[in-house]
Scaffold this motif. Sequence first.
Motif, PDB file in Angstrom:
ATOM      1  N   THR A 218       0.832  -1.196   0.000  1.00 38.56           N
ATOM      2  CA  THR A 218       0.000   0.000   0.000  1.00 38.56           C
ATOM      3  C   THR A 218       0.867   1.247   0.000  1.00 38.56           C
ATOM      4  N   ILE A 219       1.925   1.243   0.800  1.00 39.06           N
ATOM      5  CA  ILE A 219       2.830   2.389   0.822  1.00 39.06           C
ATOM      6  C   ILE A 219       3.545   2.518  -0.509  1.00 39.06           C
ATOM      7  N   GLY A 220       3.937   1.363  -1.079  1.00 37.64           N
ATOM      8  CA  GLY A 220       4.602   1.378  -2.376  1.00 37.64           C
ATOM      9  C   GLY A 220       3.747   2.059  -3.431  1.00 37.64           C
ATOM     10  N   LEU A 221       2.473   1.674  -3.491  1.00 33.98           N
ATOM     11  CA  LEU A 221       1.572   2.286  -4.467  1.00 33.98           C
ATOM     12  C   LEU A 221       1.317   3.758  -4.147  1.00 33.98           C
TER      13      LEU A 221
ATOM     14  N   ALA B   5       3.331   5.804  -3.057  1.00 37.48           N
ATOM     15  CA  ALA B   5       4.440   6.620  -3.553  1.00 37.48           C
ATOM     16  C   ALA B   5       4.194   7.063  -4.992  1.00 37.48           C
ATOM     17  N   LEU B   6       3.278   6.382  -5.691  1.00 39.71           N
ATOM     18  CA  LEU B   6       2.922   6.808  -7.036  1.00 39.71           C
ATOM     19  C   LEU B   6       1.679   7.689  -7.030  1.00 39.71           C
ATOM     20  N   GLY B   7       1.103   7.859  -5.822  1.00 39.53           N
ATOM     21  CA  GLY B   7      -0.131   8.618  -5.762  1.00 39.53           C
ATOM     22  C   GLY B   7      -1.353   7.775  -6.086  1.00 39.53           C
ATOM     23  N   MET B   8      -1.231   6.463  -5.862  1.00 38.37           N
ATOM     24  CA  MET B   8      -2.354   5.577  -6.200  1.00 38.37           C
ATOM     25  C   MET B   8      -2.774   4.752  -5.000  1.00 38.37           C
TER      26      MET B   8
ATOM     27  N   VAL C 191       1.406  12.901   0.396  1.00 34.44           N
ATOM     28  CA  VAL C 191       2.553  12.282  -0.258  1.00 34.44           C
ATOM     29  C   VAL C 191       3.085  13.314  -1.243  1.00 34.44           C
ATOM     30  N   ALA C 192       4.304  13.794  -0.993  1.00 35.57           N
ATOM     31  CA  ALA C 192       4.863  14.844  -1.846  1.00 35.57           C
ATOM     32  C   ALA C 192       6.028  14.290  -2.629  1.00 35.57           C
ATOM     33  N   PHE C 193       5.939  14.326  -3.943  1.00 38.13           N
ATOM     34  CA  PHE C 193       7.038  13.921  -4.806  1.00 38.13           C
ATOM     35  C   PHE C 193       7.622  15.182  -5.421  1.00 38.13           C
TER      36      PHE C 193
ATOM     37  N   ASP D  52      12.969   9.118 -11.877  1.00 39.43           N
ATOM     38  CA  ASP D  52      13.758   9.521 -10.726  1.00 39.43           C
ATOM     39  C   ASP D  52      13.603   8.522  -9.591  1.00 39.43           C
ATOM     40  N   LEU D  53      12.460   7.863  -9.551  1.00 39.07           N
ATOM     41  CA  LEU D  53      12.169   6.953  -8.444  1.00 39.07           C
ATOM     42  C   LEU D  53      11.562   5.676  -8.993  1.00 39.07           C
ATOM     43  N   ILE D  54      12.072   4.551  -8.520  1.00 42.10           N
ATOM     44  CA  ILE D  54      11.439   3.269  -8.870  1.00 42.10           C
ATOM     45  C   ILE D  54      10.960   2.612  -7.588  1.00 42.10           C
ATOM     46  N   VAL D  55       9.726   2.111  -7.627  1.00 43.66           N
ATOM     47  CA  VAL D  55       9.194   1.362  -6.490  1.00 43.66           C
ATOM     48  C   VAL D  55       9.238  -0.118  -6.867  1.00 43.66           C
TER      49      VAL D  55
END
Lengths: 322, 284, 308
Positions: free
Chosen positions: C65-68, C70-73, C85-87, C190-193
Amino acid sequence: MPSPLRMILVRTVLGLGMLLPVSAVIFFAVSLLPGDYATEVLGQQATPESVARFRETLGLDTPVAQRYVAWLTHAVQGDLGKSYASHEGGARPVAGIIGERLLNTFFLAGVTASVAVPLAVGLGILIALYRDRWVDRLLNSATLAMISCPEFFLAYVLMLLLSVKLNLFYSLAMVDAGTPLSARLLRIALPVLTLTLVITAHMMRMTRTALISILSHPYIEMARCKGLSPSRIMLRHALPNAWAPIVNVIAFNLSYLVVGVVVVEVAFAYPGIGQTMVDAVRARDVPVIQACALIFAVTYIVFNLAADLIAIATNPRLMHAT
Amino acid sequence: MTQAIARPAHIRRPSGTSVVAWTALVVVLIYIVAAIFAPLLAPYGEAEIVSREPFLPWSREFLLGTDQLGRDILSRLIYGARNTLAIALATTLLAFAIGVALGTAAALARGWMDQVMSRAVDVLMAIPQLVFALVLLTIFGTSIPNLVLIMAVLDSTRAYRLARAVAMNVVVLDFVEAAELRGESRLWILAREILPNIMPTLVAEFGLRFCFVFLTIAALSFLGVGIQPPTADWGSMVRENATLITYGDPTPLLPAAAIALLTICINVLVDWYVSRAGRRNAGS
Amino acid sequence: MCPAPAAGTQGAKTIVAGHLLAMRDLTIEGGIGVAPFPIVRGIDLELRRGEVLGIIGESGAGKSTIGLAALGMVRPGCRLAGGTVAFDGIDLFRVDPSRGRRIRGTRIAYVAQSAAASFNPAHRLLKQTVEGARAHGLMSAAAAAAKAVSLYRLLRLSEPDRFGERFPHQVSGGQLQRAMIAMAMMTDPDLIVFDEPTTALDVTTQIEVLASIKELVSSRDLSAIYVTHDLALVAQVAQRIMVLRHGAVVETAQTRAMLRAPREAYTRSLWAVRQLDKPAASPAGPLMRLSGVHASYGQSSRGGTPSP
């Protein structure tokens, strides 16, 4: 031979091969008629000699298996035997009785399918998108009600409302060889509407189920993670996988149409093959019953076969196996 | 549309009592009560001719008017519940009995017996039921025992397929094997391990088959080859009084609506039962 | 809010000084429409440029859930109940949807647990690999195809030129996982989950895929979140580890520090080795003796003579 092609060929052969035992079952079931067809036709007062002569003409004294082969070979050539149940006395070729009626039924089914299929698929896709909203719940209940109703209920409700009360359409769908196309379409409006309601409800529910199952797949989530737009996800990812189940649904429902048409034809007095079969049953006109049953069975099998073949042809795993 | 793709949730209504399901249950109970207590509830006899004139309109004496022979429609409607329901129920029970027995036997026997039976069932299922029923009823006559037997044999094919598939799957499941390793007897395994797991499927299937049989018999009666007069039966009643429609009288719709309403309610109940069982299985 | 990029830097890809990804008090609920319950509560998380953060915990702890997030989903049936969640300074959950999709498609990438399920069986691999880059207009078809092939080569996929022509069901699980990593790399994110990318693989393939991931991360100075339940794995990849339990953070620390001296009891329990005391064998004779047993499938009995 490449594998998917072989699979299609095998399935076709098996499917068509089913026609043989089915025709046998129909023929032998009819041959179980207690008493004799000859006495049936000639009546109780017939003398034994005339009965014997009649049986000889019809070949009823030969063994059943031989009769079956003869019947089948004739049927394949288009000769479905003779009907003795006509009022003028004398025999009429069954093929003649059925021919025009069969075309009428195909016409009715064709018009219904061309209306119902796009409607059902379109609505089914829409409903899958707006799942669990009030629109979905409402249509879910409506379709459930629709598929629970007997066809004659819907037929008479429509007849009462649209024909008797509002006088929009004809109550009875009487057409004959001379009716022009435009008049035909107008006269079959109510039967088409009745059948459309029934099979659209079935198809919509199945389309919705198939789409929902596809939309919950991980590759849809992956598409979202790639930031693709919803329309792109629907068009490029969901629908390509949905065609197979949707076409399957359509073919299955078209085979269902074959049965539904019987009741609707009787309710609206439409001269199709359903009406013919029911009349023949009431008159115990055996050759006609046999022929009609065979035609219904063939149509049913062909549609189911088509559904299977399309499912194979649209499955990428089967078509592109290494 | 964004949201729709973003949230294809398959979360259903809140668990617990559902108004719709309860209403459906009450309606079904009313039908059952009408069927059982028909002689007490109906104002007149099933085939009693109460008026010289046919097609009397709704009145205080004959609440729903009279039919084409001068019989009270309300009474025939109530007796129709008894006849139609009883026949459909008997047919479904018989179909299930035949189908489950043969299907389980086929699954356990394996080998050529299974092949022969399954091919025979395939052939039977390749002919649309209504059409096949029409053929067989012509041959054997339209008495009620014939009707029940023919429909039961034709419909048992579905129960056969289901029972066979279930039996084949269940016998090789891990927990059955585990129970056998524990030393439990086959019968105990059947009752405690297998049955509770397949019960939802069986119950749902029974409900759906009942609806199908019910509708098919009604259609056959409507076509004139099912239940014969003077027995009161909803399908025949629609046919007998159909001409009233052309005069704008909705009376023939009543037996038809009765058929539709019962089918809807049973479908609703089956839906509710399946979703409840599904949730319980998912939660455990 | 994003400050204006300094002259000479690549427009939209400038990273603000400070954290690349910052979660504050993140709370996500599940069971929407039935019985809402929190999946994760009050999560605080920071990720710097070039840093790999490992998130570790048991099943159901809320790692994916946290992983997703991080994508805003969020997954279907879930919703954001609180927090941000700020990217790169952009609030992913309150941003306008098309902008959010663009960020998700070009600057963040997701590598799922099951590659077999994440590829659409109806399309060839190359088409899906380049889809993100093409849909967001980052490069031409030819350039995208060339880049995909070079990524396949980098990830040591056999016959990289022809690999993309295949359908997902025609390649193995390990190859699919690498294809998914290639797909993730297409847009130079820039970021991979990474969400348990090796869990569905056998041990040998796991090692190979992990090696590829490590190589990628170090050679390109990527930021990554690595979600897993496997402690040995996360220790190899991550510089910092966050321990999750029942949807809440238990402890966050540098990898070495956490391995050497975990602060919390739960963390300690995750890598404690338990000694199993076996009772000494009983002196009285054997409990069960097998002799001359011969078992085989079905009717035939293959090979092996019964032991005397």
